[in-house]
Design a protein around this motif. Structure first.
Motif, PDB file in Angstrom:
ATOM      1  N   VAL A 197       0.836  -1.204   0.000  1.00  0.00           N
ATOM      2  CA  VAL A 197       0.000   0.000   0.000  1.00  0.00           C
ATOM      3  C   VAL A 197       0.871   1.254   0.000  1.00  0.00           C
ATOM      4  CG1 VAL A 197      -1.718   1.331   1.286  1.00  0.00           C
ATOM      5  CG2 VAL A 197      -1.920  -1.169   1.160  1.00  0.00           C
TER       6      VAL A 197
ATOM      7  N   GLU B 255       1.044   3.983  -3.082  1.00  0.00           N
ATOM      8  CA  GLU B 255       0.705   5.395  -2.871  1.00  0.00           C
ATOM      9  C   GLU B 255       1.883   6.311  -3.215  1.00  0.00           C
ATOM     10  OE1 GLU B 255      -2.204   6.885  -1.882  1.00  0.00           O
ATOM     11  OE2 GLU B 255      -3.187   4.938  -2.070  1.00  0.00           O
TER      12      GLU B 255
ATOM     13  N   SER C   6      -1.548  10.186   6.171  1.00  0.00           N
ATOM     14  CA  SER C   6      -2.767   9.516   5.686  1.00  0.00           C
ATOM     15  C   SER C   6      -2.425   8.197   4.987  1.00  0.00           C
ATOM     16  CB  SER C   6      -3.534  10.437   4.726  1.00  0.00           C
ATOM     17  OG  SER C   6      -2.871  10.570   3.482  1.00  0.00           O
ATOM     18  N   VAL C   7      -1.269   8.148   4.331  1.00  0.00           N
ATOM     19  CA  VAL C   7      -0.826   6.904   3.701  1.00  0.00           C
ATOM     20  C   VAL C   7      -0.528   5.860   4.767  1.00  0.00           C
ATOM     21  CG1 VAL C   7       0.998   5.829   2.307  1.00  0.00           C
ATOM     22  CG2 VAL C   7       0.073   8.061   1.645  1.00  0.00           C
TER      23      VAL C   7
ATOM     24  N   LYS D 209      -1.903   5.574   7.660  1.00  0.00           N
ATOM     25  CA  LYS D 209      -3.184   5.098   8.188  1.00  0.00           C
ATOM     26  C   LYS D 209      -3.845   4.134   7.211  1.00  0.00           C
ATOM     27  CE  LYS D 209      -7.548   6.813  10.107  1.00  0.00           C
ATOM     28  NZ  LYS D 209      -8.346   8.027  10.440  1.00  0.00           N
ATOM     29  N   LYS D 210      -3.766   4.468   5.934  1.00  0.00           N
ATOM     30  CA  LYS D 210      -4.375   3.623   4.904  1.00  0.00           C
ATOM     31  C   LYS D 210      -3.678   2.272   4.824  1.00  0.00           C
ATOM     32  CE  LYS D 210      -5.597   3.614  -0.018  1.00  0.00           C
ATOM     33  NZ  LYS D 210      -5.594   4.390  -1.294  1.00  0.00           N
TER      34      LYS D 210
END
Length: 355
Positions: free
Chosen positions: A215, A219, A288-289, A291-292
């Protein structure tokens, strides 16, 4: 044929092994002290530490109370891969057509020696500067400059030099065109830790480190592609490079053997933040990455420098006006761009010195 003394001195400087990670600063300092005393007839002071010395050659002006001009260069050079060179990188061999092959010949021992030769020429012509001229040679630039210029500008010794304007490194140009840097991107580096469930390689487990790392990679590489597209169609992409944020994967760590799922994967990125980027917004995007990507994924910042302070390149800056007009008098042109990498100039700008 007798070699020009300037070239001889330059080649001697190139032969001194100041390559990282174990630069021989002592030999470089002794060489520069000899240049100052024997060739220039000027006083020299050594600041900093024995591990990271700073050489300052002073040419006194007729009005020494005015802000001084600093001509700065760094002594260290990047490492070499010897087998990739056609010539010994520390022999400073000169071919019949006058080309000199050596590590540091452009970045940036040539510029340091050019300062010395320029002052020597002016002194022979009987010229006396209005303000003090300081020829400085600093360490550690190729490691980021934190043990060199960054520390030096914070000292009382530096403040006593009363520097008002500095010329630092730029890049070589084969044309009648001088490229000068008035700003530069911010240097960030982040190590992302992706913990995950571990077990035998034959299992089908959830929340593995590899899934989380994927992920993050997706990103970051999507962002990288979007930024790179901004250069498409630009006539000279290199000039525009400082206006995009580059993200490059540099280190991947994790795993102990082929049939065991790693309990953690670490991936490190070198990031150079655009001069136009909002730092807080970009930092929040990175978070935010994380968290994702999933539970426990964290970003540890190895470097996170603040936004640069650009040098004014207009009539409000008398130093810029003098530099630009001098270049034009030589029949050359000048282009001011933001440096896509990092130089010691940023530390000078941070303390409100034009550089």
């Amino acid at each position: 044929m007798t070699e020009n003394p300037a070239v001889t001195a330059f080649r001697e400087y190139l032969r001194i092994r100041t390559d990282q990670p174990n630069p021989d600063y002592n030999a470089a300092v002794e060489f520069l002290k000899e240049q100052a005393t024997s060739r220039l007839g000027l006083p020299v002071e050594i600041y900093g530490t024995s591990e990271n010395p700073i050489v300052v050659i002073k040419w006194a002006g007729s009005e020494p109370n005015l802000a001084a001009l600093m001509l700065n260069s760094h002594m260290d050079v990047v490492p070499v891969f010897q087998d990739k060179w056609s010539h010994d990188p520390f022999a400073a061999e000169k071919t019949e057509d006058g080309k000199i092959y050596a590590r540091g010949s452009q970045d940036m021992k040539s510029q340091g020696m050019q300062y010395i030769e320029a002052v020597l020429k002016l002194k022979k012509e009987g010229f006396t500067p209005l303000r003090n001229v300081l020829i400085t040679f600093v360490p550690d630039e190729e490691n980021g400059g934190h043990e060199g210029m960054k520390k030096f500008v914070e000292t009382d010794e530096f403040k006593a030099l009363n520097v008002g304007f500095a010329i630092d490194e730029s890049c070589a140009s084969p044309l009648d065109l001088y490229v000068v840097f008035f700003d530069e991107r911010s240097n960030w580096a982040v190590e992302v830790s992706c913990p995950g469930a571990t077990g035998h390689g034959s299992a089908h487990m959830k929340n593995t480190a590899g899934e989380k790392a994927r992920v993050v990679l997706d990103e970051f590489f999507d962002f990288r592609k979007t930024e790179g597209a901004k250069l498409d169609g630009k006539p000279i992409p290199e000039i525009e490079l400082a206006k995009i944020t580059t993200v490059n994967l540099t280190i991947v760590q994790g795993g102990i053997q082929p049939n065991v799922l790693p309990d953690e994967i670490k991936i490190t990125f070198d990031i150079r933040v655009s001069i136009d980027e909002d730092h807080e917004r970009f930092y929040e995007w990175i978070q935010s990455v994380m968290k994702k990507a999933g539970e426990g994924v964290e970003a540890k910042f190895i470097r996170r420098e603040g936004k640069g302070i650009p040098t004014k390149i207009d009539e409000s800056n008398k130093f810029w006006v003098a530099l630009e007009s001098s270049i034009h008098k030589m029949g050359a042109d000048v282009i001011a761009i933001a440096c896509p990498g990092n130089t010691d100039g940023r530390f000078l700008r941070w303390v409100s010195i034009f550089a």
